[in-house]
Enzyme design. Structure first.
Site, PDB file in Angstrom:
ATOM      1  N   ASN A  62       0.837  -1.194   0.000  1.00  0.00           N
ATOM      2  CA  ASN A  62       0.000   0.000   0.000  1.00  0.00           C
ATOM      3  C   ASN A  62       0.873   1.246   0.000  1.00  0.00           C
ATOM      4  O   ASN A  62       1.966   1.276   0.561  1.00  0.00           O
ATOM      5  CB  ASN A  62      -1.001  -0.012   1.162  1.00  0.00           C
ATOM      6  CG  ASN A  62      -0.384  -0.103   2.534  1.00  0.00           C
ATOM      7  OD1 ASN A  62       0.509  -0.899   2.780  1.00  0.00           O
ATOM      8  ND2 ASN A  62      -0.879   0.698   3.461  1.00  0.00           N
ATOM      9  N   GLU A  64       0.353   5.301   0.669  1.00  0.00           N
ATOM     10  CA  GLU A  64      -0.548   6.347   1.148  1.00  0.00           C
ATOM     11  C   GLU A  64      -0.147   7.723   0.614  1.00  0.00           C
ATOM     12  O   GLU A  64       0.940   7.914   0.083  1.00  0.00           O
ATOM     13  CB  GLU A  64      -0.550   6.381   2.679  1.00  0.00           C
ATOM     14  CG  GLU A  64      -1.156   5.150   3.293  1.00  0.00           C
ATOM     15  CD  GLU A  64      -1.207   5.199   4.797  1.00  0.00           C
ATOM     16  OE1 GLU A  64      -1.862   4.308   5.362  1.00  0.00           O
ATOM     17  OE2 GLU A  64      -0.608   6.093   5.435  1.00  0.00           O
ATOM     18  N   CYS A  73      -4.150   0.730  -2.344  1.00  0.00           N
ATOM     19  CA  CYS A  73      -3.975  -0.487  -1.554  1.00  0.00           C
ATOM     20  C   CYS A  73      -2.973  -1.430  -2.215  1.00  0.00           C
ATOM     21  O   CYS A  73      -2.758  -1.386  -3.431  1.00  0.00           O
ATOM     22  CB  CYS A  73      -5.303  -1.211  -1.401  1.00  0.00           C
ATOM     23  SG  CYS A  73      -6.575  -0.265  -0.558  1.00  0.00           S
ATOM     24  N   GLU A  75      -3.218  -4.672  -2.732  1.00  0.00           N
ATOM     25  CA  GLU A  75      -3.830  -5.616  -3.662  1.00  0.00           C
ATOM     26  C   GLU A  75      -4.007  -4.994  -5.044  1.00  0.00           C
ATOM     27  O   GLU A  75      -3.714  -5.614  -6.065  1.00  0.00           O
ATOM     28  CB  GLU A  75      -5.196  -6.077  -3.142  1.00  0.00           C
ATOM     29  CG  GLU A  75      -5.133  -6.789  -1.803  1.00  0.00           C
ATOM     30  CD  GLU A  75      -5.308  -5.884  -0.599  1.00  0.00           C
ATOM     31  OE1 GLU A  75      -5.845  -6.359   0.410  1.00  0.00           O
ATOM     32  OE2 GLU A  75      -4.905  -4.691  -0.653  1.00  0.00           O
ATOM     33  N   CYS A 112     -10.151  -4.916   1.261  1.00  0.00           N
ATOM     34  CA  CYS A 112     -11.236  -3.941   1.404  1.00  0.00           C
ATOM     35  C   CYS A 112     -12.210  -4.066   0.231  1.00  0.00           C
ATOM     36  O   CYS A 112     -11.951  -4.785  -0.738  1.00  0.00           O
ATOM     37  CB  CYS A 112     -10.657  -2.520   1.482  1.00  0.00           C
ATOM     38  SG  CYS A 112     -10.037  -1.883  -0.091  1.00  0.00           S
ATOM     39  N   CYS A 115     -10.780  -3.140  -3.262  1.00  0.00           N
ATOM     40  CA  CYS A 115      -9.885  -4.193  -3.763  1.00  0.00           C
ATOM     41  C   CYS A 115     -10.680  -5.417  -4.208  1.00  0.00           C
ATOM     42  O   CYS A 115     -10.369  -6.029  -5.227  1.00  0.00           O
ATOM     43  CB  CYS A 115      -8.852  -4.571  -2.710  1.00  0.00           C
ATOM     44  SG  CYS A 115      -7.602  -3.295  -2.480  1.00  0.00           S
TER      45      CYS A 115
END
Length: 160
Positions: A62, A64, A73, A75, A112, A115
């Site tokens: 990930n 940010e 993210c 994934e 999430c 994703c």
């Protein structure tokens, strides 16, 4: 009116040691990649590793950004890179691991919603399920035989 029941089935492993060797290696790639995450705000690091049908392993962590939600993210970082670099390869397996600097993450942490939707797109595109293994920083590992287990009644191109 008709009631519809939707069920999902998962396998739960007590720890990494119970996984098949190839999956242990894939998860170890995800764990190593997790440490490369850029997560100065959430302190929540995620790593993902994807095994393709051409035997390539693609990883992502990930990333940010102070301007939420501009980050991405792990994934989706991995799956989009796989799609860009190996557009004709099928995704066989995905391993995901997450850790927090704020608390112990010893429970399996699934992808999430965003994703899940992105993984679903690739699963539908390739017309073949993607095995997904996910865990926290330690402890149990959950296996889903398909993203459809994690996102029943998904939104796809058939609605467009």
């Amino acid at each position: 009116m008709k009631e519809v029941k939707i069920e999902s089935t998962f396998k739960v492993y007590d720890d990494l040691g119970e996984l098949p060797d190839a999956i242990q290696q894939l998860m170890q790639s995800a764990i190593a990649t997790r440490e490369n995450a850029y997560a100065p705000y959430s302190k929540f690091k995620v790593g993902a590793a994807i095994l393709l049908d051409n035997n390539e392993v693609v990883v992502g962590s990930n990333q940010e950004n102070a301007s939420y939600p501009s980050g991405l993210c792990a994934e989706r970082t991995a799956i989009y890179f796989a799609g860009a670099k190996y557009p004709n390869a099928k995704i066989l397996t995905m391993a995901i691991t997450a850790s927090s600097q704020n608390q112990v993450t010893n429970s399996p942490i699934p992808p999430c919603g965003a994703c899940r939707q992105s993984i679903s797109e690739y699963e539908i595109k390739q017309e073949q399920p993607i095995e997904i293994y996910f865990m926290g920083a330690m402890g149990k590992v959950v296996k889903s035989n398909s993203l459809a287990n994690l996102l029943p009644l998904g939104f796809d191109r058939s609605f467009l």
